[in-house]
Design an enzyme around this catalytic site. Structure first.
Site, short mmCIF file in Angstrom:
data_model
loop_
_atom_site.label_atom_id
_atom_site.label_comp_id
_atom_site.label_asym_id
_atom_site.label_seq_id
_atom_site.Cartn_x
_atom_site.Cartn_y
_atom_site.Cartn_z
N SER A 112 0.86 -1.19 0.00
CA SER A 112 0.00 0.00 0.00
C SER A 112 0.88 1.23 0.00
CB SER A 112 -0.89 0.00 1.25
OG SER A 112 -1.54 1.25 1.42
N TYR B 19 -2.33 0.28 10.49
CA TYR B 19 -2.29 -0.17 9.09
C TYR B 19 -0.98 0.26 8.43
CZ TYR B 19 -3.86 -0.97 4.28
OH TYR B 19 -3.98 -1.42 2.98
N LYS C 94 1.84 -2.40 7.09
CA LYS C 94 2.22 -2.45 5.67
C LYS C 94 3.69 -2.07 5.48
CE LYS C 94 -1.58 -3.87 3.73
NZ LYS C 94 -1.62 -5.18 3.05
#
Length: 247
Positions: free
Chosen positions: A134, A147, A151
């Protein structure tokens, strides 16, 4: 794109990018398996897949025993797709238990699947791992500390796998699919917490675009890109996959 004779496992393959990837890999000729974390999700995926040949497995990514048993079958391709976005909130507003659960799903469980898949791949002389990355791995977003951290860790795991196992035939990629119209994006829009949540749904890409790119990465055509973090928005990559240029 020909993957005839290859076996593939897509984690979290019951919806969104995962489900589209199951279709793309099957269309390329691979024998495809996927995981879902509930019987209802598994049944819904089977309905959505229709006549697409694919085998679903009831397995939560955090269930180490279930995932180890599944990966004992040996796969030529592993797509680490399963992920969650929450908890969404500024650092003082989230619970550490929820933050840790995100890391367990998005990073630790991807490591475990990679570790288990690698053993079989190395034994037979090679394999392909695609980690769904991402832009958040490289650029922080307000409210996404878990998150982004997960990632970012996954991006470093990609580099570590390449460093340690490229010479044993392991092809690994980090792949950022862009902003795609999925249930995760629905949760992001509902949060209203950062600029990504303000993007209109009409501006989001369809899931079949990143799925086509993931299937392409599993073929020898992508050999020159092994070990890299890739972004679907890169013009050269889109051209190589056969995707239309972005406006």
């Amino acid at each position: 794109m020909k993957l005839t004779g290859k076996t593939a496992l897509v984690t979290g393959g019951n919806r969104g990018i995962g489900l589209a990837t199951v279709r793309a890999l099957a269309q390329a000729g691979a024998e495809v398996h996927f995981t879902a974390r509930s019987s209802a999700n598994l049944a819904a995926a089977r309905r959505d897949l229709g006549e697409t040949p694919a085998t679903g497995h009831l397995a939560n990514m955090t269930d180490r025993i279930a995932m180890a048993t599944l990966l004992e079958h040996g796969f030529d391709i592993l797509v680490n797709n399963a992920a969650v976005i929450g908890p969404i909130g500024r650092i003082l507003d989230v619970q550490v238990e929820d933050w840790a659960a995100n890391i367990d799903i998005n990073l630790t469980s991807a490591f475990h699947a990679t570790q288990r898949a690698l053993a079989g791949m190395v034994a037979k002389g090679g394999g392909t791992i695609v980690n769904i990355s991402s832009g958040a791995a490289h650029r922080p977003q307000e409210g996404w500390s878990a998150y982004c951290a997960g990632k970012a860790g996954l991006a470093m795991l990609t580099r570590s796998v390449h460093m340690e196992y490229a010479e044993q035939g392991i092809r690994v990629f980090g792949f950022a699919p862009g902003v795609v119209d999925t249930d995760m994006q629905g949760a992001i829009r509902a949060s209203g917490i950062n600029p990504v949540s303000k993007l209109p749904r009409a501006s989001l890409a369809p899931a079949d675009e990143p799925a086509r790119a993931i299937a392409w990465l599993c073929t020898p055509a992508a050999d020159a890109l092994v070990g890299q973090e890739l972004d679907i928005r890169a013009p050269d990559l889109r051209a190589a996959v056969g995707l239309p240029p972005l406006g």
